[in-house]
Write a protein that holds these residues in place. Structure first.
Motif, PDB file in Angstrom:
ATOM      1  N   ALA A  50       1.089  -1.415   0.284  1.00 52.42           N
ATOM      2  CA  ALA A  50       0.065   0.364  -0.088  1.00 52.42           C
ATOM      3  C   ALA A  50       1.018   1.505  -0.167  1.00 52.42           C
ATOM      4  O   ALA A  50       0.112   2.648  -0.174  1.00 52.42           O
ATOM      5  N   GLY A  51       1.775   1.323   0.927  1.00 50.71           N
ATOM      6  CA  GLY A  51       2.915   2.985   1.054  1.00 50.71           C
ATOM      7  C   GLY A  51       3.525   2.930  -0.544  1.00 50.71           C
ATOM      8  O   GLY A  51       3.021   3.854  -0.688  1.00 50.71           O
ATOM      9  N   PRO A  52       3.812   1.975  -1.550  1.00 52.20           N
ATOM     10  CA  PRO A  52       4.557   2.737  -2.513  1.00 52.20           C
ATOM     11  C   PRO A  52       3.471   2.177  -3.221  1.00 52.20           C
ATOM     12  O   PRO A  52       3.969   3.380  -3.859  1.00 52.20           O
ATOM     13  N   VAL A  53       2.217   1.932  -3.255  1.00 48.97           N
ATOM     14  CA  VAL A  53       1.561   2.187  -4.486  1.00 48.97           C
ATOM     15  C   VAL A  53       0.695   3.540  -4.201  1.00 48.97           C
ATOM     16  O   VAL A  53       0.518   4.725  -5.552  1.00 48.97           O
ATOM     17  N   ASN A  54       0.336   3.534  -2.971  1.00 53.19           N
ATOM     18  CA  ASN A  54      -0.213   5.235  -2.501  1.00 53.19           C
ATOM     19  C   ASN A  54       0.459   6.014  -2.917  1.00 53.19           C
ATOM     20  O   ASN A  54       0.249   7.899  -3.198  1.00 53.19           O
ATOM     21  N   GLY A  55       2.323   5.475  -2.710  1.00 58.00           N
ATOM     22  CA  GLY A  55       2.806   7.085  -2.590  1.00 58.00           C
ATOM     23  C   GLY A  55       3.270   8.069  -3.975  1.00 58.00           C
ATOM     24  O   GLY A  55       3.257   8.827  -4.722  1.00 58.00           O
ATOM     25  N   VAL A  56       3.649   6.665  -4.350  1.00 61.69           N
ATOM     26  CA  VAL A  56       3.747   7.251  -6.162  1.00 61.69           C
ATOM     27  C   VAL A  56       2.432   7.705  -6.445  1.00 61.69           C
ATOM     28  O   VAL A  56       2.812   8.273  -7.539  1.00 61.69           O
ATOM     29  N   THR A  57       1.605   6.972  -6.496  1.00 61.15           N
ATOM     30  CA  THR A  57       0.435   7.466  -6.774  1.00 61.15           C
ATOM     31  C   THR A  57      -0.031   8.889  -6.514  1.00 61.15           C
ATOM     32  O   THR A  57      -0.191   9.773  -7.887  1.00 61.15           O
ATOM     33  N   ILE A  58       0.684   9.907  -5.486  1.00 59.90           N
ATOM     34  CA  ILE A  58      -0.018  10.853  -4.269  1.00 59.90           C
ATOM     35  C   ILE A  58       1.699  11.761  -5.549  1.00 59.90           C
ATOM     36  O   ILE A  58       1.207  12.978  -5.793  1.00 59.90           O
ATOM     37  N   THR A  59       2.500  11.151  -5.537  1.00 63.99           N
ATOM     38  CA  THR A  59       3.492  12.077  -5.969  1.00 63.99           C
ATOM     39  C   THR A  59       3.313  12.339  -7.278  1.00 63.99           C
ATOM     40  O   THR A  59       3.257  13.748  -7.817  1.00 63.99           O
ATOM     41  N   ALA A  60       2.932  11.017  -8.092  1.00 62.67           N
ATOM     42  CA  ALA A  60       2.665  11.856  -9.086  1.00 62.67           C
ATOM     43  C   ALA A  60       1.380  12.730  -9.915  1.00 62.67           C
ATOM     44  O   ALA A  60       1.601  13.401 -10.561  1.00 62.67           O
ATOM     45  N   ASN A  61       0.386  12.639  -8.777  1.00 59.90           N
ATOM     46  CA  ASN A  61      -0.609  13.507  -8.821  1.00 59.90           C
ATOM     47  C   ASN A  61      -0.227  14.662  -8.171  1.00 59.90           C
ATOM     48  O   ASN A  61      -0.710  15.528  -9.050  1.00 59.90           O
ATOM     49  N   LEU A  62       0.904  14.719  -7.306  1.00 58.56           N
ATOM     50  CA  LEU A  62       1.118  15.872  -7.314  1.00 58.56           C
ATOM     51  C   LEU A  62       1.884  17.075  -8.283  1.00 58.56           C
ATOM     52  O   LEU A  62       1.419  17.681  -8.641  1.00 58.56           O
ATOM     53  N   LEU A  63       2.814  16.255  -8.367  1.00 56.13           N
ATOM     54  CA  LEU A  63       3.499  16.706  -9.741  1.00 56.13           C
ATOM     55  C   LEU A  63       3.286  17.318 -10.494  1.00 56.13           C
ATOM     56  O   LEU A  63       2.986  18.501 -11.720  1.00 56.13           O
ATOM     57  N   CYS A  64       2.233  16.354 -11.832  1.00 58.62           N
ATOM     58  CA  CYS A  64       1.279  16.654 -12.423  1.00 58.62           C
ATOM     59  C   CYS A  64       0.169  17.966 -11.745  1.00 58.62           C
ATOM     60  O   CYS A  64       0.027  18.576 -12.943  1.00 58.62           O
ATOM     61  N   SER A  65      -0.102  18.495 -10.794  1.00 63.47           N
ATOM     62  CA  SER A  65      -0.598  18.997 -10.394  1.00 63.47           C
ATOM     63  C   SER A  65       0.003  20.392 -10.769  1.00 63.47           C
ATOM     64  O   SER A  65      -0.756  21.131 -10.715  1.00 63.47           O
ATOM     65  N   LEU A  66       1.347  20.433 -10.102  1.00 64.17           N
ATOM     66  CA  LEU A  66       2.095  21.389 -10.677  1.00 64.17           C
ATOM     67  C   LEU A  66       2.191  22.022 -11.942  1.00 64.17           C
ATOM     68  O   LEU A  66       2.120  23.552 -12.033  1.00 64.17           O
ATOM     69  N   VAL A  67       2.116  21.364 -12.554  1.00 66.37           N
ATOM     70  CA  VAL A  67       2.128  21.454 -13.911  1.00 66.37           C
ATOM     71  C   VAL A  67       0.737  21.929 -14.121  1.00 66.37           C
ATOM     72  O   VAL A  67       0.679  22.830 -15.087  1.00 66.37           O
ATOM     73  N   ILE A  68      -0.258  21.130 -14.131  1.00 62.92           N
ATOM     74  CA  ILE A  68      -1.397  21.598 -14.497  1.00 62.92           C
ATOM     75  C   ILE A  68      -1.382  23.246 -13.691  1.00 62.92           C
ATOM     76  O   ILE A  68      -2.302  23.939 -14.722  1.00 62.92           O
ATOM     77  N   ASP A  69      -1.489  23.936 -12.790  1.00 62.82           N
ATOM     78  CA  ASP A  69      -1.206  24.682 -11.536  1.00 62.82           C
ATOM     79  C   ASP A  69      -0.247  25.903 -12.646  1.00 62.82           C
ATOM     80  O   ASP A  69      -0.235  27.079 -12.675  1.00 62.82           O
ATOM     81  N   HIS A  70       0.637  25.442 -12.873  1.00 62.64           N
ATOM     82  CA  HIS A  70       1.583  26.059 -13.455  1.00 62.64           C
ATOM     83  C   HIS A  70       0.791  26.997 -14.594  1.00 62.64           C
ATOM     84  O   HIS A  70       1.101  28.136 -15.223  1.00 62.64           O
ATOM     85  N   PHE A  71       0.159  26.171 -15.005  1.00 63.76           N
ATOM     86  CA  PHE A  71       0.437  26.424 -16.896  1.00 63.76           C
ATOM     87  C   PHE A  71      -1.833  26.508 -16.882  1.00 63.76           C
ATOM     88  O   PHE A  71      -1.709  27.282 -18.013  1.00 63.76           O
TER      89      PHE A  71
END
Length: 148
Positions: free
Chosen positions: A96-117
């Motif tokens: 659960a830790g790695p799957v949810n951690g990677v999912t949340i981190t990928a979500n955050l990184l993509c969200s930063l791109v969405i926010d920036h542009f």
């Protein structure tokens, strides 16, 4: 919704997302077929959504609202299904830790791109050093959780 309740609500939703991923993993393991498990999981979501709509059918969109909707707006559920399916088939193997951690981190990184542009009609929030530091710390944290 009162702004004071927004972050606790999001926090609880995040906790439920982690629990749901584990539940879906067990569902997949029990049913053996990931496509059947996905169908059952989403069928239950559909029933809950229909029940909520039946209880609270207002407001309804106007014809103009529907006509002005971006073509991609209804695809959010399908996009979200990819994350559900990935967790469903991988959580038993990786934890659960790695799957949810990677999912949340990928979500955050993509969200930063969405926010920036300002993509998908979002209000623009420029990328800066503090946001970069937060992203680096998320990646470092998930790396530690996945390795140990």
């Amino acid at each position: 919704m009162n702004a004071a309740w927004a972050f606790p609500f999001i926090f609880i939703a995040g906790m439920l997302q982690a629990v749901g991923a584990v539940m879906n993993g067990v569902l997949n393991k029990s049913l053996v077929n990931p496509y059947l498990a996905t169908a059952i999981s989403f069928l239950l979501v559909l029933f809950v959504a229909i029940a909520l709509f039946a209880c609270m059918p207002r407001p309804l969109p106007t014809v103009a609202d529907a006509a002005n909707m971006p073509w991609w707006a209804p695809l959010g559920g399908i996009v979200g299904a990819v994350a559900v399916f990935a967790g469903l088939i991988l959580i038993q193997k990786l934890g659960a830790g790695p799957v949810n951690g990677v999912t949340i981190t990928a979500n955050l990184l993509c969200s930063l791109v969405i926010d920036h542009f300002g993509l998908f009609h979002m209000t623009q929030h420029s990328f800066n050093g503090w946001r970069a530091l937060g992203a680096v710390l998320m990646i470092a944290g998930v790396t530690l959780i996945a390795r140990f």
